[in-house]
Design a protein around this motif. Structure first.
Motif, PDB file in Angstrom:
ATOM      1  N   LYS B  16     -12.211   2.989   1.168  1.00  0.00           N
ATOM      2  CA  LYS B  16     -11.967   3.932   0.071  1.00  0.00           C
ATOM      3  C   LYS B  16     -11.849   3.163  -1.238  1.00  0.00           C
ATOM      4  O   LYS B  16     -11.309   2.066  -1.272  1.00  0.00           O
ATOM      5  CB  LYS B  16     -10.620   4.644   0.265  1.00  0.00           C
ATOM      6  CG  LYS B  16     -10.629   5.753   1.287  1.00  0.00           C
ATOM      7  CD  LYS B  16      -9.252   6.407   1.364  1.00  0.00           C
ATOM      8  CE  LYS B  16      -9.042   7.395   0.226  1.00  0.00           C
ATOM      9  NZ  LYS B  16      -7.807   8.189   0.406  1.00  0.00           N
ATOM     10  N   ALA B  17     -12.304   3.796  -2.319  1.00  0.00           N
ATOM     11  CA  ALA B  17     -12.062   3.246  -3.656  1.00  0.00           C
ATOM     12  C   ALA B  17     -10.861   3.977  -4.248  1.00  0.00           C
ATOM     13  O   ALA B  17     -10.457   5.033  -3.743  1.00  0.00           O
ATOM     14  CB  ALA B  17     -13.287   3.458  -4.533  1.00  0.00           C
ATOM     15  N   ASN B  18     -10.293   3.414  -5.303  1.00  0.00           N
ATOM     16  CA  ASN B  18      -9.176   4.045  -6.027  1.00  0.00           C
ATOM     17  C   ASN B  18      -8.015   4.428  -5.126  1.00  0.00           C
ATOM     18  O   ASN B  18      -7.457   5.524  -5.243  1.00  0.00           O
ATOM     19  CB  ASN B  18      -9.653   5.291  -6.785  1.00  0.00           C
ATOM     20  CG  ASN B  18     -10.724   4.964  -7.802  1.00  0.00           C
ATOM     21  OD1 ASN B  18     -10.604   3.986  -8.533  1.00  0.00           O
ATOM     22  ND2 ASN B  18     -11.782   5.748  -7.820  1.00  0.00           N
ATOM     23  N   ASP B  20      -4.604   4.702  -4.735  1.00  0.00           N
ATOM     24  CA  ASP B  20      -3.528   4.602  -5.718  1.00  0.00           C
ATOM     25  C   ASP B  20      -2.191   4.352  -5.029  1.00  0.00           C
ATOM     26  O   ASP B  20      -2.057   4.529  -3.820  1.00  0.00           O
ATOM     27  CB  ASP B  20      -3.502   5.856  -6.600  1.00  0.00           C
ATOM     28  CG  ASP B  20      -3.316   7.120  -5.787  1.00  0.00           C
ATOM     29  OD1 ASP B  20      -2.193   7.331  -5.292  1.00  0.00           O
ATOM     30  OD2 ASP B  20      -4.285   7.906  -5.644  1.00  0.00           O
ATOM     31  N   ASP B  22       0.476   6.031  -5.212  1.00  0.00           N
ATOM     32  CA  ASP B  22       1.062   7.251  -4.635  1.00  0.00           C
ATOM     33  C   ASP B  22       0.567   7.437  -3.202  1.00  0.00           C
ATOM     34  O   ASP B  22       1.273   8.004  -2.377  1.00  0.00           O
ATOM     35  CB  ASP B  22       0.690   8.487  -5.464  1.00  0.00           C
ATOM     36  CG  ASP B  22       1.613   8.685  -6.654  1.00  0.00           C
ATOM     37  OD1 ASP B  22       2.596   9.422  -6.537  1.00  0.00           O
ATOM     38  OD2 ASP B  22       1.350   8.083  -7.715  1.00  0.00           O
ATOM     39  N   ALA B  27       6.034   9.122  -3.776  1.00  0.00           N
ATOM     40  CA  ALA B  27       7.268   9.001  -4.570  1.00  0.00           C
ATOM     41  C   ALA B  27       8.509   9.472  -3.829  1.00  0.00           C
ATOM     42  O   ALA B  27       9.599   8.966  -4.061  1.00  0.00           O
ATOM     43  CB  ALA B  27       7.120   9.767  -5.883  1.00  0.00           C
ATOM     44  N   ARG B  28       8.327  10.436  -2.912  1.00  0.00           N
ATOM     45  CA  ARG B  28       9.536  10.949  -2.255  1.00  0.00           C
ATOM     46  C   ARG B  28      10.211   9.890  -1.390  1.00  0.00           C
ATOM     47  O   ARG B  28      11.347  10.077  -0.972  1.00  0.00           O
ATOM     48  CB  ARG B  28       9.200  12.203  -1.442  1.00  0.00           C
ATOM     49  CG  ARG B  28       8.223  12.000  -0.295  1.00  0.00           C
ATOM     50  CD  ARG B  28       7.854  13.341   0.333  1.00  0.00           C
ATOM     51  NE  ARG B  28       6.944  13.200   1.459  1.00  0.00           N
ATOM     52  CZ  ARG B  28       5.629  12.994   1.356  1.00  0.00           C
ATOM     53  NH1 ARG B  28       5.071  12.897   0.160  1.00  0.00           N
ATOM     54  NH2 ARG B  28       4.874  12.870   2.431  1.00  0.00           N
ATOM     55  N   LEU B  30      10.753   6.789  -2.525  1.00  0.00           N
ATOM     56  CA  LEU B  30      11.197   5.709  -3.421  1.00  0.00           C
ATOM     57  C   LEU B  30      12.695   5.759  -3.698  1.00  0.00           C
ATOM     58  O   LEU B  30      13.171   5.178  -4.651  1.00  0.00           O
ATOM     59  CB  LEU B  30      10.459   5.774  -4.766  1.00  0.00           C
ATOM     60  CG  LEU B  30       8.942   5.808  -4.752  1.00  0.00           C
ATOM     61  CD1 LEU B  30       8.405   5.657  -6.161  1.00  0.00           C
ATOM     62  CD2 LEU B  30       8.367   4.739  -3.842  1.00  0.00           C
ATOM     63  N   PHE B  38      10.296   0.277   3.913  1.00  0.00           N
ATOM     64  CA  PHE B  38       9.267   1.180   3.395  1.00  0.00           C
ATOM     65  C   PHE B  38       8.042   1.252   4.313  1.00  0.00           C
ATOM     66  O   PHE B  38       7.202   2.120   4.160  1.00  0.00           O
ATOM     67  CB  PHE B  38       8.829   0.756   1.991  1.00  0.00           C
ATOM     68  CG  PHE B  38       9.918   0.887   0.953  1.00  0.00           C
ATOM     69  CD1 PHE B  38      10.266   2.129   0.447  1.00  0.00           C
ATOM     70  CD2 PHE B  38      10.618  -0.221   0.511  1.00  0.00           C
ATOM     71  CE1 PHE B  38      11.277   2.269  -0.491  1.00  0.00           C
ATOM     72  CE2 PHE B  38      11.636  -0.102  -0.435  1.00  0.00           C
ATOM     73  CZ  PHE B  38      11.968   1.142  -0.934  1.00  0.00           C
ATOM     74  N   ASN B  45       1.171  10.089   3.691  1.00  0.00           N
ATOM     75  CA  ASN B  45       0.433  11.360   3.638  1.00  0.00           C
ATOM     76  C   ASN B  45      -0.807  11.356   4.531  1.00  0.00           C
ATOM     77  O   ASN B  45      -1.327  12.417   4.882  1.00  0.00           O
ATOM     78  CB  ASN B  45       0.030  11.707   2.199  1.00  0.00           C
ATOM     79  CG  ASN B  45       1.231  12.102   1.351  1.00  0.00           C
ATOM     80  OD1 ASN B  45       2.330  12.318   1.876  1.00  0.00           O
ATOM     81  ND2 ASN B  45       1.035  12.180   0.048  1.00  0.00           N
ATOM     82  N   PHE B  46      -1.286  10.174   4.895  1.00  0.00           N
ATOM     83  CA  PHE B  46      -2.442  10.080   5.802  1.00  0.00           C
ATOM     84  C   PHE B  46      -1.986   9.807   7.229  1.00  0.00           C
ATOM     85  O   PHE B  46      -2.629  10.218   8.182  1.00  0.00           O
ATOM     86  CB  PHE B  46      -3.387   8.955   5.379  1.00  0.00           C
ATOM     87  CG  PHE B  46      -3.845   9.051   3.950  1.00  0.00           C
ATOM     88  CD1 PHE B  46      -4.300  10.260   3.444  1.00  0.00           C
ATOM     89  CD2 PHE B  46      -3.828   7.943   3.119  1.00  0.00           C
ATOM     90  CE1 PHE B  46      -4.722  10.365   2.127  1.00  0.00           C
ATOM     91  CE2 PHE B  46      -4.241   8.038   1.798  1.00  0.00           C
ATOM     92  CZ  PHE B  46      -4.685   9.251   1.306  1.00  0.00           C
ATOM     93  N   CYS B  79      -4.250   1.402  -8.031  1.00  0.00           N
ATOM     94  CA  CYS B  79      -4.163   2.002  -9.362  1.00  0.00           C
ATOM     95  C   CYS B  79      -2.995   2.994  -9.417  1.00  0.00           C
ATOM     96  O   CYS B  79      -2.451   3.395  -8.399  1.00  0.00           O
ATOM     97  CB  CYS B  79      -5.480   2.675  -9.745  1.00  0.00           C
ATOM     98  SG  CYS B  79      -6.013   3.993  -8.648  1.00  0.00           S
ATOM     99  N   GLY B  80      -2.641   3.371 -10.641  1.00  0.00           N
ATOM    100  CA  GLY B  80      -1.575   4.360 -10.832  1.00  0.00           C
ATOM    101  C   GLY B  80      -0.233   3.732 -11.099  1.00  0.00           C
ATOM    102  O   GLY B  80      -0.128   2.752 -11.836  1.00  0.00           O
ATOM    103  N   HIS B  85       7.268  -0.799  -4.807  1.00  0.00           N
ATOM    104  CA  HIS B  85       7.430  -0.305  -3.443  1.00  0.00           C
ATOM    105  C   HIS B  85       6.091  -0.347  -2.701  1.00  0.00           C
ATOM    106  O   HIS B  85       6.085  -0.358  -1.467  1.00  0.00           O
ATOM    107  CB  HIS B  85       7.968   1.123  -3.461  1.00  0.00           C
ATOM    108  CG  HIS B  85       9.177   1.304  -4.362  1.00  0.00           C
ATOM    109  ND1 HIS B  85       9.098   1.165  -5.733  1.00  0.00           N
ATOM    110  CD2 HIS B  85      10.467   1.581  -4.074  1.00  0.00           C
ATOM    111  CE1 HIS B  85      10.312   1.369  -6.261  1.00  0.00           C
ATOM    112  NE2 HIS B  85      11.153   1.621  -5.288  1.00  0.00           N
ATOM    113  N   TRP B  88       5.870  -3.741  -1.255  1.00  0.00           N
ATOM    114  CA  TRP B  88       6.987  -3.803  -0.297  1.00  0.00           C
ATOM    115  C   TRP B  88       6.634  -3.048   0.976  1.00  0.00           C
ATOM    116  O   TRP B  88       6.967  -3.492   2.079  1.00  0.00           O
ATOM    117  CB  TRP B  88       8.276  -3.197  -0.884  1.00  0.00           C
ATOM    118  CG  TRP B  88       8.854  -3.965  -2.033  1.00  0.00           C
ATOM    119  CD1 TRP B  88       8.617  -5.275  -2.344  1.00  0.00           C
ATOM    120  CD2 TRP B  88       9.767  -3.478  -3.025  1.00  0.00           C
ATOM    121  NE1 TRP B  88       9.331  -5.623  -3.476  1.00  0.00           N
ATOM    122  CE2 TRP B  88      10.040  -4.553  -3.904  1.00  0.00           C
ATOM    123  CE3 TRP B  88      10.376  -2.242  -3.257  1.00  0.00           C
ATOM    124  CZ2 TRP B  88      10.898  -4.418  -5.000  1.00  0.00           C
ATOM    125  CZ3 TRP B  88      11.233  -2.105  -4.341  1.00  0.00           C
ATOM    126  CH2 TRP B  88      11.490  -3.184  -5.209  1.00  0.00           C
TER     127      TRP B  88
END
Lengths: 476, 204
Positions: B16-18, B20, B22, B27-28, B30, B38, B45-46, B79-80, B85, B88
């Motif tokens: 995958k490119a990009n 990020d 997130d 964020a939830r 962090l 972590f 999410n994946f 990115c992003g 974290h 980490w």
């Protein structure tokens, strides 16, 4: 550097902050202002403690709570989520132990770190400013060199007031001419990212220039600089000018009187010299920019609101086709669909990109005398307690509430899916924030980035809409 | 910081490119005030379905990639958000090296500070390494920072370059704060000069 060599705004601020240059060209760069918040600092303060180090210049540091908090009235009853509470309490303990100036959650000056820095007059032209947050680029609007850092670098700055940095390359993005009716700073920066791509500015500091940038007020310049990182650039900047000085002189913590005059005299020397070298130059015609909206899961996936969802099969190679199919599937889109036909469930006006008084005025101008569409949840989250108070003084809260918008307390809110303000899977959101990444506003959430006026128009219409079809009703 | 010298291990393909930060760590997750723990939410999410069960289609839920120490990805990795974290989470999972055509600036910096080595190699080479990684447990890849080479399973050596200062710090596991503090007299002198030239900054 010789006085003869023409230098950019970035070069000048950089040169003025180099403490030492190491043999390999890495600079020890002095940091004038270090902004901090609860999420990216606990491990840094912990590191200091473990090494027996102190904060070198607490007075050059400012801490605030913004990311991990509720933006409804529940904040007055304490933080419910135990992990969030621990994180906030940890910051409160750390600022006390290390003597760092702090704005507590219930202080009226509390707000998003990138809103309050300029608002209070802590962020000034010519400064180097860092924060453990990628949207630190916002402060570049002041004519400062401002960029996001990680937690190890936060610790480094706390301990030494410096960073080890290699100089960035210079990139100039000029937006020439006049912006068309219905367009704002957000449309400018989305159009720029659409043109250069999300990695277009990697390794560079962008100087935004041209008539359309010069014509922006400070809030607009902050919106543009804020999203530099979405174009890959750690920092974006606008040369300080009379607009900047007029803004600074009204700020409570900014220099006053003779000190201010002396500062302005210096700040006037900062703009890029004629003939200075830029490694990359991009030019846009302002009048060609229409109101923008993103369709995909990267800020570069942006189109004019009059556009249609693109067709992956038209992409040049299979990798790109596959990537686009994935975006379509995630966003629940079909090729050829009109963007204006996309129904929205949630509208979010807020974030460090668009939560200043000017942004709230723009949303209220569209909302006035109209109603949020049935079934749409629309929220307006001011960037700081001071923005909130100002909006209430102007009666904007009533206009928005009468139209059916929620009027909330200051914070990062639905920008990042960390606090209670989140999308649920499949919800489609018209958002004035800065990132439309998968899951950014909550797992499975679908984000369309746009301007505050466009967001308000979407709330009223119940679907993405062209703000140019919405004439303001009466004066706001 | 743990030093990075040579690593031989299983590489997970993430074509995958990009990617990020997130995606790397939403964020939830962090809210922790520690640097560890972590890993279980790396790519959450994946990796997990809505009900919390593992998504068997995601590479890090498949054998032998649960033990991957190297990640191969495409352009603009990291990115992003500036969240440290992200490295980490990679480190806590066991990934100590990411190979991609290029990296976002802040992630790139953050990785070095944590003993995670980001290696830039041209897209065509990343595609070859992606194929190697797909061969699974029989195809170990070596990343040798001392010699600045990646060794493919077939023995082919691919050179890469790392900034000399960063390479030195990483090879020796050095904390750069200690190094910078040796420059304290220069920082003192700079501050004195600055106070005289820009008195409006003196208080803050």
């Amino acid at each position: 550097m010789s006085g003869q060599t023409p230098r950019t705004l970035f070069d000048k601020i950089w040169d003025a902050h180099v403490v030492e240059t190491l043999p390999d060209g890495t600079a020890l760069l002095y940091i004038d202002l270090h902004l901090t918040h609860e999420v990216t600092t606990p491990q840094a303060f912990d590191g200091l403690r473990q090494a027996g180090r102190k904060v070198r210049r607490p007075e050059a540091t400012l801490a605030v709570i913004d990311h991990n908090i509720a933006t409804d009235s529940s904040r007055y009853d304490g933080i419910v989520d135990p992990e969030s509470r621990v994180q906030v309490e940890t910051l409160e303990r750390n600022v006390q132990e290390f003597g760092v100036p702090f704005i507590p959650l219930l202080d009226r000056r509390q707000g998003i770190v990138h809103v309050i820095g300029p608002e209070l007059g802590r962020s000034l032209p010519g400064m180097t400013i860092v924060c453990g947050d990628s949207h630190t680029s916002t402060h570049g609007a002041m004519g400062a060199l401002a960029f996001g850092i990680g937690t190890s670098e936060v610790e480094h700055v706390l301990a030494t007031q410096t960073l080890l940095q290699k100089p960035a390359k210079n990139m100039r993005v000029a937006v020439e001419g006049n912006l068309a009716l219905g367009c704002s700073a957000k449309d400018i920066v989305l159009a720029i990212i659409g043109k250069i791509g999300t990695a277009g500015g990697t390794g560079h500091v962008i100087e935004f220039a041209g008539d359309a940038i010069r014509a922006l007020d400070m809030a607009g310049r902050m919106t543009v600089c804020n999203m530099s990182i979405e174009g890959g650039a750690r920092a974006g900047m606008v040369a300080p000018d009379q607009t900047t000085f007029d803004y600074v002189c009204t700020r409570p913590l900014a220099p006053k009187g003779e000190a201010l005059e002396r500062a302005i005299e210096y700040w006037r020397t900062l703009p890029t010299d004629p003939g200075a070298h830029f490694d990359k130059v991009v030019t846009l015609a302002a009048h060609e920019i229409a109101p923008q909206v993103t369709w995909g899961t990267s800020p570069e996936d942006v189109l004019p609101i009059t556009g249609v969802v693109p067709n992956p099969e038209a992409a040049e190679d299979e990798a790109r086709r596959e990537q686009m199919r994935r975006k379509m599937q995630y966003m629940g889109l079909t090729p050829g669909q009109r963007l204006q036909d996309l129904k929205v469930d949630v509208v979010f006006v807020g974030s460090c990109t668009n939560s200043r008084i000017e942004d709230i005025r723009a949303a209220a101008a569209i909302a006035r005398g109209r109603r949020v569409a049935e079934g749409v949840r629309a929220m307006v989250v001011p960037g700081s307690g001071l923005v909130k108070a100002q909006a209430e003084e102007e009666g904007l809260d009533r206009i928005l509430a009468e139209a059916g918008f929620e009027w909330r307390e200051a914070g990062c809110s639905m920008c990042l899916g960390m606090n209670p303000d989140k999308l649920t899977p499949g919800q489609r959101c018209a958002s004035t924030s800065n990132r439309n990444f998968e899951g950014r506003q909550g797992p499975g959430g679908r984000t369309h980035l746009l301007s505050p006026a466009m967001a308000a128009a979407a709330a009223i219409a119940g679907h993405l809409a062209d703000v140019r079809d919405f004439q303001p009703k009466g004066n706001v | 910081m743990q030093a990075f010298t040579t690593l031989t291990g299983i590489a997970a393909p993430l074509p995958k490119a990009n990617v990020d930060t997130d995606q790397i760590i939403p964020a939830r997750f962090l809210k922790s005030i520690s640097r560890t723990g972590f890993g279980k939410n790396l790519f959450a999410n994946f990796r997990y379905r809505e009900d919390g069960s593992e998504n068997p289609d995601f590479v890090l839920n498949q054998e032998p990639y649960r033990k991957a120490e190297i990640l191969i990805a495409f352009e603009n990795f990291g990115c992003g958000s500036s969240r440290e974290h992200a490295p980490w989470a990679l480190l806590d999972f066991g990934i100590r090296c990411v190979i991609a055509p290029d990296f976002a600036d802040i992630f790139h910096n953050n990785s070095f500070k944590n003993g995670v080595l980001p290696v830039r190699l041209p897209r065509e080479i990343c595609e070859q390494l992606m194929e190697d990684a797909r061969m699974g447990g029989n195809a170990r890849i070596t990343v040798d920072l001392e010699r600045e080479v990646v060794v493919r399973p077939n023995g082919e050596e691919i050179p890469f370059r790392i900034d000399p200062l960063r390479r030195h710090l990483l090879l020796n596991g050095l904390d750069d704060i200690g190094q910078t503090m040796q420059h304290a007299p220069a920082i003192d002198a700079f501050e004195a000069k600055r106070k005289a030239a820009q008195p409006w900054l003196a208080g803050g």
